[in-house]
Design an enzyme around this catalytic site. Structure first.
Site, PDB file in Angstrom:
ATOM      1  N   SER A   1      69.582  31.864  30.069  1.00  0.00           N
ATOM      2  CA  SER A   1      68.323  32.494  30.454  1.00  0.00           C
ATOM      3  C   SER A   1      67.403  31.455  31.059  1.00  0.00           C
ATOM      4  O   SER A   1      67.589  30.245  30.871  1.00  0.00           O
ATOM      5  CB  SER A   1      67.672  33.105  29.205  1.00  0.00           C
ATOM      6  OG  SER A   1      66.328  33.444  29.425  1.00  0.00           O
TER       7      SER A   1
ATOM      8  N   TYR B   1      64.776  32.150  20.629  1.00  0.00           N
ATOM      9  CA  TYR B   1      65.578  32.469  21.805  1.00  0.00           C
ATOM     10  C   TYR B   1      65.737  31.237  22.692  1.00  0.00           C
ATOM     11  O   TYR B   1      66.854  30.869  23.074  1.00  0.00           O
ATOM     12  CB  TYR B   1      64.922  33.610  22.576  1.00  0.00           C
ATOM     13  CG  TYR B   1      65.752  34.152  23.712  1.00  0.00           C
ATOM     14  CD1 TYR B   1      66.968  34.794  23.464  1.00  0.00           C
ATOM     15  CD2 TYR B   1      65.329  34.039  25.025  1.00  0.00           C
ATOM     16  CE1 TYR B   1      67.726  35.303  24.499  1.00  0.00           C
ATOM     17  CE2 TYR B   1      66.085  34.547  26.068  1.00  0.00           C
ATOM     18  CZ  TYR B   1      67.287  35.174  25.805  1.00  0.00           C
ATOM     19  OH  TYR B   1      68.044  35.668  26.839  1.00  0.00           O
TER      20      TYR B   1
END
Length: 272
Positions: free
Chosen positions: A142, A155
């Site tokens: 990501s 995350y």
């Protein structure tokens, strides 16, 4: 002639929805032999049946990537069905949305278990077959794995850890013909946002972002495919990711402020 993954054995985790499902369907339609893995057996069976009904080659294996034994069984399923593995795509993942001040640490442990250790577990058992085929190991990371994303500590941490692990595996295999790619989609219209964990570990159940402005899972699947075929190291998929990668080198403090500004403007932002 257009290059595709035709006749390649492609294992995909997190394949019951979103990006993983799109990759399975797109690659199978192009002639790849796909192995679908996720926790939801019903969804996997349904997707696999649809692929085979359309003339594709697919099998499924119910897999929780947190379990070493289940990741070993996933590799065994692929080898028994198709004789080896050419591409391992570590896509299974979960997100979160909460300030570190407020979050229960069990949430961060869960993120690391799935996003980081899930990648490690799958890689461990697929690696000998990938070395044999001179294949590709892919981690779906990501933009949050390029620069810290406020409100997503667990995350970002798990995606940074994934990147460090994959880069090291790449270096260790420089003379073995293994291709390793870190793929970084931007915000994508997929179920991972709805299942994102809040401060207490419950699912947020709704996304604060507009779906129509996001990449589609099918777009991500095709970009990942091109990256695999070109044997890229880092696959940045849209302007936001490329800008983050570039600006961080020269103006990291400015990038901090921009990330803070953007994330603080989300509806129901956790920023006080």
């Amino acid at each position: 002639m257009k290059r595709t993954l035709k006749d390649k054995v492609v294992v995909i985790t997190g394949a019951s929805s979103g990006i993983g499902r799109a990759m399975a369907e797109v690659y199978a339609s192009e002639g790849a032999k796909v192995v679908l893995a996720a926790r939801n057996a019903g969804q996997l069976e349904e997707i696999t049946s649809a692929i085979t009904a359309a003339g594709g080659s697919a099998v499924w294996c119910q897999t929780d990537v947190v379990s070493e034994d289940e990741c070993r069984r996933l590799t065994e399923t692929a080898v028994e069905a198709f004789g080896g593995i050419d591409v391992m795509i570590c896509n299974a993942g979960i997100s979160m949305r909460a300030l570190f001040d407020d979050v229960d640490l069990k949430v961060l442990h869960r993120l690391m278990d799935v996003n980081f250790w899930g990648t490690v577990n799958c890689t461990k058992y697929a690696l000998p077959w990938l070395q044999k085929s001179h294949g590709s190991l892919v981690g779906i990371s990501s933009v949050a794995g390029l620069h810290g994303l406020p409100g997503r500590t667990g995350y970002s941490a798990s995606k940074f850890a994934m990147t460090g692990f994959l880069e090291t595996v790449r270096i260790e295999n420089l003379k073995k013909g293994l291709h390793v790619m870190v793929a970084c989609p931007g915000f994508t219209a997929s179920n991972v946002r709805f299942a994102a964990l809040t401060a207490d570990g419950s699912q947020q159940g709704a996304t604060p972002r507009k779906e129509e402005k996001m990449m589609t899972p099918e777009e991500v699947a095709r970009i990942v495919e091109r990256g695999i075929l070109r044997r890229k190291r880092l696959c940045l998929m849209e302007a936001e990711g490329r800008a983050t990668h570039f600006v961080k080198k020269f103006a990291p403090a400015f990038l901090d402020r921009m990330f803070y500004l953007v994330m603080s403007r989300e509806p129901d932002s956790p920023f006080k």
